[in-house]
Design an enzyme around this catalytic site. Structure first.
Site, PDB file in Angstrom:
ATOM      1  N   GLU A 238     117.866  44.426  46.385  1.00 47.81           N
ATOM      2  CA  GLU A 238     118.054  43.863  45.126  1.00 47.81           C
ATOM      3  C   GLU A 238     117.324  44.240  44.086  1.00 47.81           C
ATOM      4  OE1 GLU A 238     118.184  39.216  43.267  1.00 47.81           O
ATOM      5  OE2 GLU A 238     117.978  39.454  45.481  1.00 47.81           O
ATOM      6  N   ASP A 240     116.335  43.291  40.571  1.00 49.38           N
ATOM      7  CA  ASP A 240     116.588  42.400  39.371  1.00 49.38           C
ATOM      8  C   ASP A 240     116.144  43.026  37.939  1.00 49.38           C
ATOM      9  OD1 ASP A 240     117.501  40.424  40.982  1.00 49.38           O
ATOM     10  OD2 ASP A 240     115.382  39.447  41.277  1.00 49.38           O
ATOM     11  N   GLU A 243     116.075  38.559  34.300  1.00 45.74           N
ATOM     12  CA  GLU A 243     116.153  37.556  34.660  1.00 45.74           C
ATOM     13  C   GLU A 243     115.317  36.608  33.563  1.00 45.74           C
ATOM     14  OE1 GLU A 243     116.508  35.834  38.895  1.00 45.74           O
ATOM     15  OE2 GLU A 243     114.735  37.264  39.040  1.00 45.74           O
ATOM     16  N   HIS A 254     113.216  43.869  44.567  1.00 45.25           N
ATOM     17  CA  HIS A 254     113.216  43.461  45.952  1.00 45.25           C
ATOM     18  C   HIS A 254     113.765  44.310  47.086  1.00 45.25           C
ATOM     19  CE1 HIS A 254     112.601  39.172  44.101  1.00 45.25           C
ATOM     20  NE2 HIS A 254     113.176  39.633  43.550  1.00 45.25           N
TER      21      HIS A 254
END
Length: 491
Positions: A238, A240, A243, A254
């Site tokens: 993942e 990101d 956010e 991640h």
């Protein structure tokens, strides 16, 4: 998604959950959301518009009895129907995923290149939060490869002026399958109905994973009357990219270890559950860069250097070295026709980094006292780059956090630590903020608008008319201090 606690509980007050059979009661029509692919030749940028669209995740859909002329729910509240779903296999065979009313039920609207997601939408039912994916066609997700060719960048505009403490606007990519896992086991719905989700938190709240149910061992949530947890989790790499709310923001890779695409985990160690957090296949913490957490409290927020009362252009650059390994992830901003470089870390012992590199992550973890899983063997940016090269799906969402109330993004966290210690304070929000059940009543009209999504070569996606520092356009700078690519200045 979150760097610290995304046991991602996307709350809904109606019985909409993911399914595997394709329903026929309600037609599925995907809202259009154009995006662009950009290139640069000499001093000229060229962006080609794509007729992409979005699809809502199956977690928000009506899951019904798939038998002819039967309309009873397979899942109500936070429990499965025991007759229709006595086992993982039976549930996937007996239950159908239906089409969606995007605006009326979910508060999802599009206009040209802009997508708006509402936090709470009340109609004949009440819906909370949503997650959509960008599609190439009505049956296939748009696949992004940020490691293609030379170093790449991804850009979008965002308006978080209506995003208070505790509500998260998240834009990120995960290593899902382009077809949503269509025809895997009992999955007959596929990307058309938003199936196939996974992320680095190995979420257990998914009702189906890789075409099989997650019914066996299902436990209703004690804090969310519409959510629960199955024995299995869906793990994958993942990235990101964003956010944020109006108070704080972070971007966080991640990576996972020794898995490709979606991987179903069924034991607490592999899933990284509870005390096994740092023994699992994925890095749930990741390595984040949050300007406030890195010590600059004047950079991002209402009236600050990056003013969240106004629309923002966010650019993320994925930088490769001469061996095509991912070695750096940069962040730049554009507002009021001016390029704003990412703020630098201000904590002693880390260095004046303003981007994510493995060296930054080693020092940040050490100074903050965080677990070093990210930079342990088999992880880090190299592993993240390998995953990005295989292709990722873009997810765009709005949600609240039942597990940690989003404190890991916008408040002092953990709450039992001194906020003056390095890395504890992540924003100005109170440690008592962020309870989703309170936010539904106090901030129901929260919303985010994403727009102008672009991907392309370095410096090809910036708005025209701005001047960009050469350091953003020249690729990786090795220890020699020389660019691997000639620096470019945007006129």
């Amino acid at each position: 998604m979150p760097a610290f606690s995304k046991i991602a509980l996307f709350s809904s007050l109606i019985a909409y959950v993911s399914a595997q059979q394709a329903g026929s009661v309600t037609a599925e029509t995907h809202p259009g959301l154009t995006s662009s692919v950009c290139t640069r030749s000499g001093t000229t940028n060229t962006c080609t518009t794509k007729s992409t669209k979005v699809v809502i995740d199956g977690n928000w859909r009506w899951l019904r009895n798939n038998q002819a002329n039967q309309y009873n729910n397979c899942y109500t509240g936070n429990s499965f129907d025991a007759t229709l779903c006595p086992s993982n296999t039976a549930c996937a065979q007996n239950c159908a995923l239906e089409g969606s009313d995007y605006s009326g039920t979910y508060g999802i609207t599009t206009s040209g290149n802009a997508l708006t997601l509402k936090f709470v939408t009340r109609s004949s039912t009440t819906n909370v939060g949503s997650r959509v994916y960008l599609m190439d066609t009505d049956t296939s997700y748009n696949m992004f490869n940020f490691m293609d060719s030379n170093s790449q960048e991804f850009a979008f505009d965002v308006d978080v002026s209506n995003m208070p403490c505790g509500v998260n606007a998240a834009l990120y990519t995960v290593e899902m399958k382009a077809n949503g896992g269509l025809n895997t086991a009992n999955n007959k719905a596929g990307a058309k109905f938003g199936t196939g989700y996974c992320d680095a938190q190995c979420p257990h709240d998914l009702k189906f994973i890789e075409g099989s149910g997650n019914v066996e061992g299902w436990t209703p949530s004690s804090t969310d009357s519409n959510a629960g947890f199955g024995k299995a989790g869906a793990c994958c790499n993942e990235m990101d990219i964003w956010e944020a709310n109006s108070i704080s923001n972070a971007y966080t890779p991640h990576p996972c270890k020794n898995i490709v695409g979606v991987s179903r985990c069924e034991d607490p160690v592999t899933c990284g559950d509870g005390s096994n957090r740092y023994a699992g296949v994925c890095d749930k913490d990741g390595c984040d860069f949050n300007p406030y957490r890195q010590g600059n409290h004047d950079f991002y927020g209402p009236g600050k250097t990056v003013d969240t009362t106004k629309k923002i252009t966010v650019i993320t650059q994925f930088i490769k070295d001469s061996s095509s390994n991912l070695v750096e992830i940069r962040r730049a901003w554009v507002q009021n026709n001016q390029v704003i470089l990412q703020s630098k870390n201000e904590w002693a012992g880390i260095g004046d980094y303003n981007s994510i590199t493995d060296d930054y992550c080693v020092k940040q973890k050490s100074v903050f006292g965080d677990n070093s899983y990210f930079v342990s063997p088999g992880g880090g940016l190299v592993e993240m780059g390998k995953s990005l090269a295989r292709g990722h799906v873009l997810a765009l969402s709005i949600w609240a956090d039942h597990a940690a109330h989003l404190l890991w993004l916008n408040s002092p966290y953990p709450v039992d630590k001194d906020p003056s210690l390095p890395g504890v304070a992540r924003g100005t929000c109170s440690t008592t903020s962020g309870d989703p059940n309170e936010l539904i009543n106090s901030a129901p009209n929260s919303s985010v608008t994403y727009s102008n999504i672009k991907v392309g070569q370095l410096c090809s996606t910036f708005p025209s008319g701005v001047t960009i520092p050469d350091s953003l356009c020249g690729g990786y700078i090795p220890p020699s201090g020389k660019f691997l690519q000639a620096p470019i200045r945007i006129p």
